[in-house]
Design an enzyme around this catalytic site. Structure first.
Site: not given
Length: 328
Positions: A235, A176
């Site tokens: 970002c 995960h």
């Protein structure tokens, strides 16, 4: 080789009861194994009460592990609760009209909503210092020893807490993902989560919040009023939205990850599930596949699991009590 349990030198950091039942009560201890092995902790605050494993159970698991030459191990949140990390079963939603009910963030909601991302990152930012400071427990260290001795062929963890890696595991798949990375949803650039903490602080120099409680996966409980004004990181390469690099509810495990685990399962001769109820299909599928391949499955978990009917052996006890008693 003797078991890890016989080699441990304990250093008590907080008092703990001496009876068998008291040993399962909330407590916190730290241990040192030797100069060659890092310290680990035992924190049972989020571990459900359970009986101590019988000597017969220990012997059956000993036989199971002994006969396995290429063992695949699947771990879940029940392994990390003994490091003081809550899981979704052990944490109750806050009560009171001023306390929000925080469920897991859904992937599509995170992608579509800047408001959801703001709240998720605010809670993650507050929860990160504590979440990232947790250290491995004796189960993590035991599995590292199994790997080094050639018993463990591959480790598949559902956990995103990085504790297996901190303990020293090398042959592993993070099914995960990991909360210790963040990924840009636009350009896929990956950044270490630790680097983002200062970035977020610089973006929010006057913002602070005290959480109502600690929740799984670096999350905490905050009110909408607390979250207001928080600026989420983006970002640095393209300006796109960042997401913790873990599989959210409603998100699929990457295809190449699934294919890798399937390949490792084919190479293995047996499967041990440790600390997982296997309620999510992403992990359950591998127990199911092992059963279809006529490979024995053993389960060590507190409470029922989705794969109990498939198991050749089921032990209802905590991992940290049982795994160190297995001799390799």
């Amino acid at each position: 080789m003797v078991s890890i349990a016989t080699k441990m030198r304990s250093i008590f950091c907080k008092n703990a009861g001496t009876s068998a039942r008291a040993a399962l009560a909330p407590t916190w201890k730290c241990y040192a194994t030797s100069s060659a092995n890092p310290a680990f902790v035992e924190d049972l605050n989020f571990v459900p009460p359970t009986d101590i494993a019988s000597s017969d159970d220990i012997q059956k698991l000993q036989d199971f592990v002994h006969h396995s030459k290429r063992l695949l191990v699947i771990t879940g949140a029940g392994l990390s609760t003994e490091s003081g990390l809550p899981d979704y079963r052990s944490v109750k939603s806050p009560s009171g009209k001023d306390r929000p009910v925080i469920g897991p963030v859904m992937y599509q909601d995170f992608v579509k909503s800047a408001h959801i991302r703001q709240g998720n990152w605010a809670r993650n930012y507050v929860g990160w210092p504590r979440f990232s400071s947790h250290v491995p427990n004796v189960s993590h260290q035991t599995l590292v020893q199994w790997e080094r001795l050639g018993k463990l062929h591959w480790l598949v963890t559902q956990n995103v807490d990085d504790l297996h890696r901190k303990a020293g595991s090398k042959k592993m798949t993070e099914l995960h993902g990991s909360a210790f990375r963040a990924v840009c949803l636009s350009c896929k650039h990956v950044v270490p989560r630790s680097e983002l903490q200062q970035v977020i602080l610089d973006m929010n120099p006057h913002w602070e919040a005290v959480p109502f409680e600690i929740r799984p996966d670096a999350d905490v409980a905050l009110t909408p009023e607390q979250i207001g004004g928080f600026r989420a990181p983006s970002c640095r390469k393209c300006g796109g939205p960042l997401k913790p690099d873990m599989v959210y509810f409603g998100e699929s495990v990457p295809k190449d990850t699934v294919e890798l685990v399937c390949h490792k399962l084919e190479e293995s001769d047996s499967v041990l599930v440790a600390g997982s109820s296997l309620q999510v299909y992403s992990a359950y599928r591998f127990a199911l596949a092992a059963h279809k391949q006529n490979k024995p499955v053993a389960i060590l978990n507190i409470g029922p699991t989705r794969a109990d009917r498939l198991a050749a052996l089921k032990i209802n006890s905590r991992c940290g009590e049982v795994l160190p008693q297995i001799n390799i």
